[in-house]
Design a protein around this motif. Structure first.
Motif, PDB file in Angstrom:
ATOM      1  N   ALA A   1      -4.989   9.062  -3.666  1.00 31.21           N
ATOM      2  CA  ALA A   1      -6.627   7.907  -3.381  1.00 31.21           C
ATOM      3  C   ALA A   1      -6.132   7.889  -1.695  1.00 31.21           C
ATOM      4  O   ALA A   1      -7.180   8.980  -1.848  1.00 31.21           O
ATOM      5  CB  ALA A   1      -6.387   6.333  -3.114  1.00 31.21           C
ATOM      6  N   VAL A   2      -5.000   8.435  -1.061  1.00 30.50           N
ATOM      7  CA  VAL A   2      -5.424   8.434   0.141  1.00 30.50           C
ATOM      8  C   VAL A   2      -5.384   9.575   0.244  1.00 30.50           C
ATOM      9  O   VAL A   2      -5.651  10.324   1.550  1.00 30.50           O
ATOM     10  CB  VAL A   2      -4.117   7.351   0.943  1.00 30.50           C
ATOM     11  CG1 VAL A   2      -3.529   7.834   2.707  1.00 30.50           C
ATOM     12  CG2 VAL A   2      -3.961   6.606   1.093  1.00 30.50           C
ATOM     13  N   ASP A   3      -4.197  10.612  -0.222  1.00 25.17           N
ATOM     14  CA  ASP A   3      -4.272  12.217   0.126  1.00 25.17           C
ATOM     15  C   ASP A   3      -5.756  12.419  -0.431  1.00 25.17           C
ATOM     16  O   ASP A   3      -6.335  14.029   0.087  1.00 25.17           O
ATOM     17  CB  ASP A   3      -3.492  12.736  -0.886  1.00 25.17           C
ATOM     18  CG  ASP A   3      -1.930  13.020  -0.459  1.00 25.17           C
ATOM     19  OD1 ASP A   3      -2.030  11.945   0.588  1.00 25.17           O
ATOM     20  OD2 ASP A   3      -1.453  12.320  -1.553  1.00 25.17           O
ATOM     21  N   ASP A   4      -6.657  11.778  -1.507  1.00 31.08           N
ATOM     22  CA  ASP A   4      -7.798  12.773  -1.901  1.00 31.08           C
ATOM     23  C   ASP A   4      -8.504  11.938  -0.690  1.00 31.08           C
ATOM     24  O   ASP A   4      -9.385  12.811  -0.353  1.00 31.08           O
ATOM     25  CB  ASP A   4      -8.380  11.973  -2.934  1.00 31.08           C
ATOM     26  CG  ASP A   4      -9.743  12.181  -3.333  1.00 31.08           C
ATOM     27  OD1 ASP A   4      -9.823  13.307  -3.447  1.00 31.08           O
ATOM     28  OD2 ASP A   4     -10.373  11.558  -3.943  1.00 31.08           O
ATOM     29  N   MET A   5      -8.854  11.290   0.516  1.00 32.01           N
ATOM     30  CA  MET A   5      -9.666  11.256   1.570  1.00 32.01           C
ATOM     31  C   MET A   5      -8.849  11.541   2.654  1.00 32.01           C
ATOM     32  O   MET A   5      -9.969  12.057   2.799  1.00 32.01           O
ATOM     33  CB  MET A   5      -9.560   9.059   1.416  1.00 32.01           C
ATOM     34  CG  MET A   5      -9.916   8.973   2.750  1.00 32.01           C
ATOM     35  SD  MET A   5     -10.069   6.953   3.443  1.00 32.01           S
ATOM     36  CE  MET A   5     -11.446   6.564   1.747  1.00 32.01           C
TER      37      MET A   5
ATOM     38  N   ASP B   1      -3.427  -0.306  -8.120  1.00 30.93           N
ATOM     39  CA  ASP B   1      -2.405  -0.832  -8.521  1.00 30.93           C
ATOM     40  C   ASP B   1      -0.732  -0.290  -8.895  1.00 30.93           C
ATOM     41  O   ASP B   1       0.282  -1.569  -8.744  1.00 30.93           O
ATOM     42  CB  ASP B   1      -2.740  -1.351 -10.154  1.00 30.93           C
ATOM     43  CG  ASP B   1      -4.144  -1.961 -10.281  1.00 30.93           C
ATOM     44  OD1 ASP B   1      -4.086  -2.426  -9.411  1.00 30.93           O
ATOM     45  OD2 ASP B   1      -4.211  -1.384 -11.671  1.00 30.93           O
ATOM     46  N   ASP B   2      -0.807   0.888  -8.525  1.00 28.22           N
ATOM     47  CA  ASP B   2       0.514   1.392  -8.194  1.00 28.22           C
ATOM     48  C   ASP B   2       0.569   2.332  -7.512  1.00 28.22           C
ATOM     49  O   ASP B   2      -0.264   2.632  -6.790  1.00 28.22           O
ATOM     50  CB  ASP B   2       1.233   1.860  -9.720  1.00 28.22           C
ATOM     51  CG  ASP B   2       0.364   3.104 -10.210  1.00 28.22           C
ATOM     52  OD1 ASP B   2      -0.664   3.431  -9.283  1.00 28.22           O
ATOM     53  OD2 ASP B   2       0.458   3.882 -10.986  1.00 28.22           O
ATOM     54  N   GLU B   3       1.409   2.968  -6.602  1.00 27.77           N
ATOM     55  CA  GLU B   3       2.322   3.481  -5.637  1.00 27.77           C
ATOM     56  C   GLU B   3       2.040   4.749  -6.322  1.00 27.77           C
ATOM     57  O   GLU B   3       1.027   5.463  -4.788  1.00 27.77           O
ATOM     58  CB  GLU B   3       3.989   3.523  -5.323  1.00 27.77           C
ATOM     59  CG  GLU B   3       3.894   4.406  -4.249  1.00 27.77           C
ATOM     60  CD  GLU B   3       5.536   4.308  -3.691  1.00 27.77           C
ATOM     61  OE1 GLU B   3       6.315   3.640  -4.451  1.00 27.77           O
ATOM     62  OE2 GLU B   3       6.493   5.049  -2.749  1.00 27.77           O
ATOM     63  N   ALA B   4       1.706   5.710  -7.336  1.00 25.94           N
ATOM     64  CA  ALA B   4       1.517   6.673  -7.040  1.00 25.94           C
ATOM     65  C   ALA B   4      -0.283   7.036  -7.113  1.00 25.94           C
ATOM     66  O   ALA B   4      -0.936   7.692  -6.009  1.00 25.94           O
ATOM     67  CB  ALA B   4       1.420   7.201  -8.356  1.00 25.94           C
ATOM     68  N   SER B   5      -1.020   5.896  -7.575  1.00 30.62           N
ATOM     69  CA  SER B   5      -2.515   6.170  -7.882  1.00 30.62           C
ATOM     70  C   SER B   5      -3.314   5.767  -6.146  1.00 30.62           C
ATOM     71  O   SER B   5      -3.575   6.268  -5.522  1.00 30.62           O
ATOM     72  CB  SER B   5      -2.521   5.212  -8.319  1.00 30.62           C
ATOM     73  OG  SER B   5      -2.751   4.033  -8.952  1.00 30.62           O
ATOM     74  N   GLY B   6      -2.329   4.765  -5.462  1.00 29.55           N
ATOM     75  CA  GLY B   6      -2.598   4.227  -3.784  1.00 29.55           C
ATOM     76  C   GLY B   6      -2.936   5.654  -3.820  1.00 29.55           C
ATOM     77  O   GLY B   6      -2.962   6.086  -2.576  1.00 29.55           O
ATOM     78  N   GLY B   7      -1.068   6.116  -2.971  1.00 30.45           N
ATOM     79  CA  GLY B   7      -1.082   7.555  -2.322  1.00 30.45           C
ATOM     80  C   GLY B   7      -1.969   8.805  -3.261  1.00 30.45           C
ATOM     81  O   GLY B   7      -2.402   9.481  -2.292  1.00 30.45           O
TER      82      GLY B   7
ATOM     83  N   ALA C   1       2.326  17.374  -3.629  1.00 28.87           N
ATOM     84  CA  ALA C   1       2.996  16.291  -4.357  1.00 28.87           C
ATOM     85  C   ALA C   1       2.531  15.193  -4.066  1.00 28.87           C
ATOM     86  O   ALA C   1       3.129  15.176  -2.286  1.00 28.87           O
ATOM     87  CB  ALA C   1       4.383  15.898  -4.941  1.00 28.87           C
ATOM     88  N   THR C   2       2.130  13.853  -4.283  1.00 30.36           N
ATOM     89  CA  THR C   2       1.937  12.796  -3.782  1.00 30.36           C
ATOM     90  C   THR C   2       3.155  12.447  -3.037  1.00 30.36           C
ATOM     91  O   THR C   2       4.573  11.407  -2.972  1.00 30.36           O
ATOM     92  CB  THR C   2       1.484  11.460  -4.363  1.00 30.36           C
ATOM     93  OG1 THR C   2       0.653  11.809  -5.449  1.00 30.36           O
ATOM     94  CG2 THR C   2       1.135  10.236  -3.805  1.00 30.36           C
ATOM     95  N   ARG C   3       3.201  11.721  -1.089  1.00 24.51           N
ATOM     96  CA  ARG C   3       4.244  10.733  -0.689  1.00 24.51           C
ATOM     97  C   ARG C   3       4.586   9.813  -1.087  1.00 24.51           C
ATOM     98  O   ARG C   3       3.350   9.462  -1.549  1.00 24.51           O
ATOM     99  CB  ARG C   3       4.030  11.710   0.744  1.00 24.51           C
ATOM    100  CG  ARG C   3       4.412  12.899   1.190  1.00 24.51           C
ATOM    101  CD  ARG C   3       3.982  12.526   2.400  1.00 24.51           C
ATOM    102  NE  ARG C   3       3.972  11.705   3.779  1.00 24.51           N
ATOM    103  CZ  ARG C   3       3.606  11.726   4.515  1.00 24.51           C
ATOM    104  NH1 ARG C   3       2.457  12.165   4.970  1.00 24.51           N
ATOM    105  NH2 ARG C   3       3.820  10.518   5.080  1.00 24.51           N
ATOM    106  N   LEU C   4       6.102   9.599  -1.395  1.00 27.85           N
ATOM    107  CA  LEU C   4       6.360   7.698  -1.158  1.00 27.85           C
ATOM    108  C   LEU C   4       5.749   7.273   0.133  1.00 27.85           C
ATOM    109  O   LEU C   4       5.596   7.632   0.171  1.00 27.85           O
ATOM    110  CB  LEU C   4       7.944   7.791  -2.105  1.00 27.85           C
ATOM    111  CG  LEU C   4       8.366   8.619  -2.781  1.00 27.85           C
ATOM    112  CD1 LEU C   4       9.735   8.818  -2.688  1.00 27.85           C
ATOM    113  CD2 LEU C   4       7.918   8.236  -3.898  1.00 27.85           C
TER     114      LEU C   4
END
Length: 147
Positions: free
Chosen positions: A93-97, A85-91, A109-112
Motif C-alpha cells: 500500500a505504501v509503495d502504491d501510494m 493486517d500484514d507486512e506485505a499488504s502494508g508495504g 519487490a516490497t521492502r521489509l
C-alpha cells in the motif's frame, strides 16, 4: 510476524517519528524567533564571524525543518502500513501510494519493515546532526558577538 505484533510495532514507530519530528522543529522555530532579537540587541551582525555563524545556523535550521517534514511524512506512511493486517499488504500500500504520487517508481519487490525503519532511522540521524550544527552555530554566534 503476526498481525497484531506487526501493527503494534509499526504504530509505535510511527508515534515515535511524530514526536521526533515535532520537538526539533519546535526548538528551531522558537530559537529563530528569539535569536534575531538577542543578536540585534547585542550587535551580533556587526562582526563577520558572528554573521557567518548566524548564516550557518539559518541554513541548518532549514535542514532541520525539512528533515522534520520528511519524518512526519514517513510517520504517516508507517501509520498507513499499520492499518493493514500484514507486512506485505502494508508495504504494498505504501509503495502504491508513493508510485501514484510519483515520488518513487513502483518497486519490483516490497521492502521489509525493518529495511524501511532503517532508512527512516538514517533520516532521523541526519536531522539530529543538523540540529547539533544549528545549536553549535547559535552558540558560536553568541560567542563572537560584541559585548
Amino acid at each position: 510476524m503476526t498481525g497484531n505484533t506487526y501493527q503494534d510495532r509499526t504504530d509505535r514507530f510511527a508515534g515515535m517519528l511524530m514526536r521526533q519530528a515535532a520537538w526539533p522543529a519546535a526548538i528551531v522555530l522558537t530559537a529563530n524567533v528569539l535569536a534575531p532579537l538577542a543578536a540585534s540587541a547585542r550587535g551580533a551582525f556587526e562582526t563577520l564571524p558572528a554573521a557567518i555563524a548566524l548564516s550557518i545556523a539559518a541554513a541548518s535550521a532549514v535542514a532541520v525543518l525539512a528533515l522534520s517534514a520528511l519524518l512526519a511524512f514517513d510517520a504517516l506512511l508507517f501509520r498507513l502500513m499499520a492499518s493493514h493486517d500484514d507486512e506485505a499488504s502494508g508495504g504494498a500500500a505504501v509503495d502504491d501510494m508513493l508510485a501514484r504520487m510519483r515520488l518513487k517508481p513502483a518497486p519490483f519487490a516490497t521492502r521489509l519493515l525493518d529495511d524501511r525503519m532503517a532508512g527512516t532511522s538514517r533520516l532521523l540521524f541526519k536531522q539530529r546532526a543538523a540540529l547539533a550544527l544549528f545549536a553549535a552555530a547559535l552558540l558560536a554566534a553568541g560567542f563572537w558577538a560584541p559585548r
